[in-house]
Design an enzyme around this catalytic site. Sequence first.
Site, PDB file in Angstrom:
ATOM      1  N   CYS A 115       0.818  -1.222   0.000  1.00  0.00           N
ATOM      2  CA  CYS A 115       0.000   0.000   0.000  1.00  0.00           C
ATOM      3  C   CYS A 115       0.852   1.273   0.000  1.00  0.00           C
ATOM      4  O   CYS A 115       0.374   2.339  -0.380  1.00  0.00           O
ATOM      5  CB  CYS A 115      -0.934   0.011   1.203  1.00  0.00           C
ATOM      6  SG  CYS A 115      -2.045  -1.396   1.216  1.00  0.00           S
ATOM      7  N   HIS A 261      -3.778   6.958   0.906  1.00  0.00           N
ATOM      8  CA  HIS A 261      -3.979   5.621   0.363  1.00  0.00           C
ATOM      9  C   HIS A 261      -5.382   5.178   0.770  1.00  0.00           C
ATOM     10  O   HIS A 261      -5.789   5.340   1.913  1.00  0.00           O
ATOM     11  CB  HIS A 261      -2.936   4.660   0.928  1.00  0.00           C
ATOM     12  CG  HIS A 261      -3.351   3.233   0.820  1.00  0.00           C
ATOM     13  ND1 HIS A 261      -3.733   2.677  -0.377  1.00  0.00           N
ATOM     14  CD2 HIS A 261      -3.490   2.255   1.751  1.00  0.00           C
ATOM     15  CE1 HIS A 261      -4.080   1.424  -0.182  1.00  0.00           C
ATOM     16  NE2 HIS A 261      -3.950   1.145   1.112  1.00  0.00           N
ATOM     17  N   ASN A 291      -9.984  -1.204  -2.076  1.00  0.00           N
ATOM     18  CA  ASN A 291      -8.577  -0.908  -1.826  1.00  0.00           C
ATOM     19  C   ASN A 291      -7.756  -1.430  -3.012  1.00  0.00           C
ATOM     20  O   ASN A 291      -7.657  -2.637  -3.199  1.00  0.00           O
ATOM     21  CB  ASN A 291      -8.174  -1.604  -0.524  1.00  0.00           C
ATOM     22  CG  ASN A 291      -6.729  -1.375  -0.136  1.00  0.00           C
ATOM     23  OD1 ASN A 291      -5.904  -1.001  -0.954  1.00  0.00           O
ATOM     24  ND2 ASN A 291      -6.418  -1.628   1.122  1.00  0.00           N
TER      25      ASN A 291
HETATM   26  N1  ACO Z   1     -18.871 -10.115   5.992  1.00  0.00           N
HETATM   27  C1  ACO Z   1     -19.520 -10.475   7.097  1.00  0.00           C
HETATM   28  N2  ACO Z   1     -18.895 -10.844   8.233  1.00  0.00           N
HETATM   29  C2  ACO Z   1     -17.556 -10.808   8.223  1.00  0.00           C
HETATM   30  C3  ACO Z   1     -16.807 -10.431   7.089  1.00  0.00           C
HETATM   31  C4  ACO Z   1     -17.524 -10.079   5.934  1.00  0.00           C
HETATM   32  N3  ACO Z   1     -16.917  -9.710   4.806  1.00  0.00           N
HETATM   33  N4  ACO Z   1     -15.500 -10.504   7.384  1.00  0.00           N
HETATM   34  C5  ACO Z   1     -15.403 -10.908   8.659  1.00  0.00           C
HETATM   35  N5  ACO Z   1     -16.647 -11.095   9.166  1.00  0.00           N
HETATM   36  C6  ACO Z   1     -17.012 -11.529  10.514  1.00  0.00           C
HETATM   37  C7  ACO Z   1     -15.892 -12.268  11.209  1.00  0.00           C
HETATM   38  O1  ACO Z   1     -15.925 -13.641  10.871  1.00  0.00           O
HETATM   39  C8  ACO Z   1     -16.257 -12.040  12.662  1.00  0.00           C
HETATM   40  O2  ACO Z   1     -17.285 -12.917  13.032  1.00  0.00           O
HETATM   41  P1  ACO Z   1     -17.307 -13.588  14.504  1.00  0.00           P
HETATM   42  O3  ACO Z   1     -17.406 -12.411  15.452  1.00  0.00           O
HETATM   43  O4  ACO Z   1     -18.515 -14.433  14.440  1.00  0.00           O
HETATM   44  O5  ACO Z   1     -16.013 -14.320  14.600  1.00  0.00           O
HETATM   45  C9  ACO Z   1     -16.844 -10.633  12.664  1.00  0.00           C
HETATM   46  O6  ACO Z   1     -17.238 -10.363  11.315  1.00  0.00           O
HETATM   47  C10 ACO Z   1     -15.849  -9.568  13.096  1.00  0.00           C
HETATM   48  O7  ACO Z   1     -14.630  -9.788  12.399  1.00  0.00           O
HETATM   49  P2  ACO Z   1     -13.414  -8.861  12.592  1.00  0.00           P
HETATM   50  O8  ACO Z   1     -12.291  -9.305  11.698  1.00  0.00           O
HETATM   51  O9  ACO Z   1     -13.146  -8.712  14.060  1.00  0.00           O
HETATM   52  O10 ACO Z   1     -14.019  -7.512  11.992  1.00  0.00           O
HETATM   53  P3  ACO Z   1     -13.591  -6.049  12.240  1.00  0.00           P
HETATM   54  O11 ACO Z   1     -14.678  -5.334  12.911  1.00  0.00           O
HETATM   55  O12 ACO Z   1     -12.208  -5.968  12.802  1.00  0.00           O
HETATM   56  O13 ACO Z   1     -13.523  -5.513  10.737  1.00  0.00           O
HETATM   57  C11 ACO Z   1     -11.853  -4.951   9.131  1.00  0.00           C
HETATM   58  C12 ACO Z   1     -12.599  -6.088   9.814  1.00  0.00           C
HETATM   59  C13 ACO Z   1     -12.845  -4.108   8.318  1.00  0.00           C
HETATM   60  C14 ACO Z   1     -10.828  -5.532   8.159  1.00  0.00           C
HETATM   61  C15 ACO Z   1     -11.177  -4.106  10.237  1.00  0.00           C
HETATM   62  O14 ACO Z   1     -10.369  -4.901  11.057  1.00  0.00           O
HETATM   63  C16 ACO Z   1     -10.384  -2.989   9.695  1.00  0.00           C
HETATM   64  O15 ACO Z   1     -10.920  -1.958   9.328  1.00  0.00           O
HETATM   65  N6  ACO Z   1      -9.039  -3.153   9.655  1.00  0.00           N
HETATM   66  C17 ACO Z   1      -8.150  -2.200   9.060  1.00  0.00           C
HETATM   67  C18 ACO Z   1      -7.386  -2.875   8.043  1.00  0.00           C
HETATM   68  C19 ACO Z   1      -7.741  -2.467   6.668  1.00  0.00           C
HETATM   69  O16 ACO Z   1      -8.595  -1.689   6.364  1.00  0.00           O
HETATM   70  N7  ACO Z   1      -6.961  -3.032   5.787  1.00  0.00           N
HETATM   71  C20 ACO Z   1      -7.048  -2.723   4.420  1.00  0.00           C
HETATM   72  C21 ACO Z   1      -5.888  -3.322   3.740  1.00  0.00           C
HETATM   73  S1  ACO Z   1      -4.382  -2.892   4.446  1.00  0.00           S
HETATM   74  C22 ACO Z   1      -4.080  -1.331   4.066  1.00  0.00           C
HETATM   75  O17 ACO Z   1      -4.440  -0.911   3.008  1.00  0.00           O
HETATM   76  C23 ACO Z   1      -3.439  -0.542   5.052  1.00  0.00           C
END
Ligand code: ACO
Length: 334
Positions: A115, A261, A291
């Site tokens: 990224c 980004h 992304n």
């Molecule tokens: N649809 C539905 N449910 C989902 C999905 C989906 N696509 N993906 C995960 N879940 C579920 C998981 O299985 C979990 O279920 P459980 O509680 O029954 O186990 C629940 O949702 C929560 O999962 P988490 O991974 O804890 O979700 P979180 O709230 O952390 O959101 C996310 C995930 C959006 C990736 C978040 O962690 C985030 O914003 N991270 C930042 C990283 C990012 O944006 N990276 C982009 C790429 S890297 C970069 O460019 C820097």
Amino acid sequence: MYSTKIKGVGHFVPDNVVTNDDLSKIMDTSDEWIQERTGIQERRWIEDGSDENTASMGAKAARKAIENAGLTKDDIDFIIFATLSPDYFFPGSGVLIQDMLDMPTIGAVDIRNQCSGLVYSISIADQFIKTGMYKNILVIGSEYHSGALDKTTRGRGLAVLFGDGAGALVLSRSEDPSKGILSTHLHSQGEHAEVLTVKTPSIRHWVPAIIAAGEEDTSYHPFMDGQKVFKHAIVRFSEAIDEGLEANKLTAEDIDLFIPHQANLRITQFVQRRFKLSDDQVFSNIQKYGNTTAASIAIAMSEANEQGKMKDGDLVVLAAFGSGFTWGSVVIRW
Ligand code: ACO
């Protein structure tokens, strides 16, 4: 010493739009879940069976950037190409693009900084131009994510985030020190390398065969500890912007346009609040493209330019954070 100005911008995205509802038909997810956590409404994925690839998208974006700069391919002295989804394990796709653009024997280098790839590439191009080694450098970011994502419920945590596309810039020598790239700052912290990673290369030739074989081994799909990435991203984005502003004796109030980004709308909104930026001061297009990693800042710059959002003399700040971890910022007087 010369200064470096961004003379041309361009982008290319595949026609195939994949909405959140489309994804909910192939995996257990929903439009509500995706929008609430990421802001993404749709993304572009190369259509199955298409021969589009990382290099071909990069070449299309590059042609537009060269035209936008008012130059021809023969004016370009060097290519810097950023991607995490190269066409081959080696050689890098920079040389494939060079061949597609019919630019015989100029140098081409691949940057593998995910990224942050575009910010690193701009910084490297800036050094070559300032010292007089090159006059016009093509900087390209292109990603073909959809070929390696796990598009089942098992991979939903990542598959919903990423889109395909390419963006390109032409960086050129300028004699006017009051304009152009004012500073770049680059960082990395390899102790977090395993937090966002793909361990088995390569996307075009190896992974489809493994997927087709239905192996249990999933190391070829991207892995991400999303919460850890989020926590580090908001800190490092902010630090990188502060560093860039301080180096130029500027404050957040001086920013005309912040182009981050496009990782996640929640990350962008957090940074926007931290620097008290208005909606007009921040550019987001993650809603449409997801992304696109190394391509995202260049696609955003190209669209911001089309929309007339970067005016002569404006202060434009770029910042990125991603796998590695790596991060950095670029401050530009447009
Ligand atoms: N649809 C539905 N449910 C989902 C999905 C989906 N696509 N993906 C995960 N879940 C579920 C998981 O299985 C979990 O279920 P459980 O509680 O029954 O186990 C629940 O949702 C929560 O999962 P988490 O991974 O804890 O979700 P979180 O709230 O952390 O959101 C996310 C995930 C959006 C990736 C978040 O962690 C985030 O914003 N991270 C930042 C990283 C990012 O944006 N990276 C982009 C790429 S890297 C970069 O460019 C820097």
